[in-house]
Motif scaffolding. Sequence first.
Motif: not given
Length: 258
Positions: A23-25, A135-137, A223-230, A244-248
Motif C-alpha cells: 500500500x505504501x508504494x 523501463x524500471x523494476x 539499494x539502487x543498482x548501477x547496471x539496471x534501473x532497479x 521515493x527512490x523508485x519514483x525519482x
Amino acid sequence: MASGEVKVAILMADYGHDPTETAVPYTEFKKAGFNITFFTENGASPQCDKKMLEGWTQKLLGATKEAVNVYDEMTTASEWKTPSSWSSPGFSLDAFSLVFLPGGHEKGVRQIIDSPIIHKALGEYFPQTRKPSAKSAAAICHGVMALSEAEGANGQSVLYDATTTALPGTMEDVAYQGTRLFLGDYYKTYGAGSENVEESVRKKLKDNKVQYKNSLGLSPFVVEDETYNYVSGRFPPDAQLLAEKTIALVKSVTQGAK
C-alpha cells in the motif's frame, strides 16, 4: 514522457502480501500520477496478509495504524477491485514503464514466487531495464525472490549481474525463532527448515559477496543498482524510501526518453 503516461504493473498473489510493502508504494505511485494496474493470477481482487492487519498480531508484529489506513484506502480503488490476470493468454509486461513486486512472508505469496508464467514475463522484461533504458523494476522483501527465480534468455537469473538486497536472513530467523511457539512456521514461507530469502537470492548472483547488499539496521535502507534501473528493499520500514527512490528513478529515465 510525462508522469501521467507512466504505466506501472504491480504483480501479486491472490493472498498474503505484506500490506505496508504493497500500500505504501502504491499510494506514492498514485501521488506521482502513475497509471497503475494490479495483476493477480486470474484477475481476482487480492487480499494482503490479515495477520499484519488485524488482532494482536497486527498490534505486536504488523502494520502501523498509518499503514493500515493507506491499505484500507487502496482497497477502495477501482484498479484494486478489478485487477488484470497474469495468466491470461498473451500476458506481457512490455507495455509498462515500471514493474513492482511487493513482498510478504505468508505462504500464499508462493503463488507468484513459484509461477512459471511470472518467471517467463520477468525473464523477458527485466533485461530491458539495463541502462540506458526507459523501463524500471522495483522489489521488496520476498518480491526480490520472484526476480531471482526468473531466468533470462541465457538461462541465468535476471539478477545474476545485478546488485540487490532482500529480507536479511538474520531478521527472518529472529522473527521465526521468536514467534514459532505461538505462530508455528508462519515466518518461514517455505516451511520450517527451508532456506531463507537471503540465501535464496544470494545463490543466484554471480558474486554474492559483492552484489548482495545488506543492513541489519532498522532505519530505511534500499539499494539502487548501477547496471539496471532497479531498486530493492528489505522489509516494511523500507517501503516509503523504496517508493521515493523508485519514483525519482522512473521520472529520470522516462523524461530522458522523450
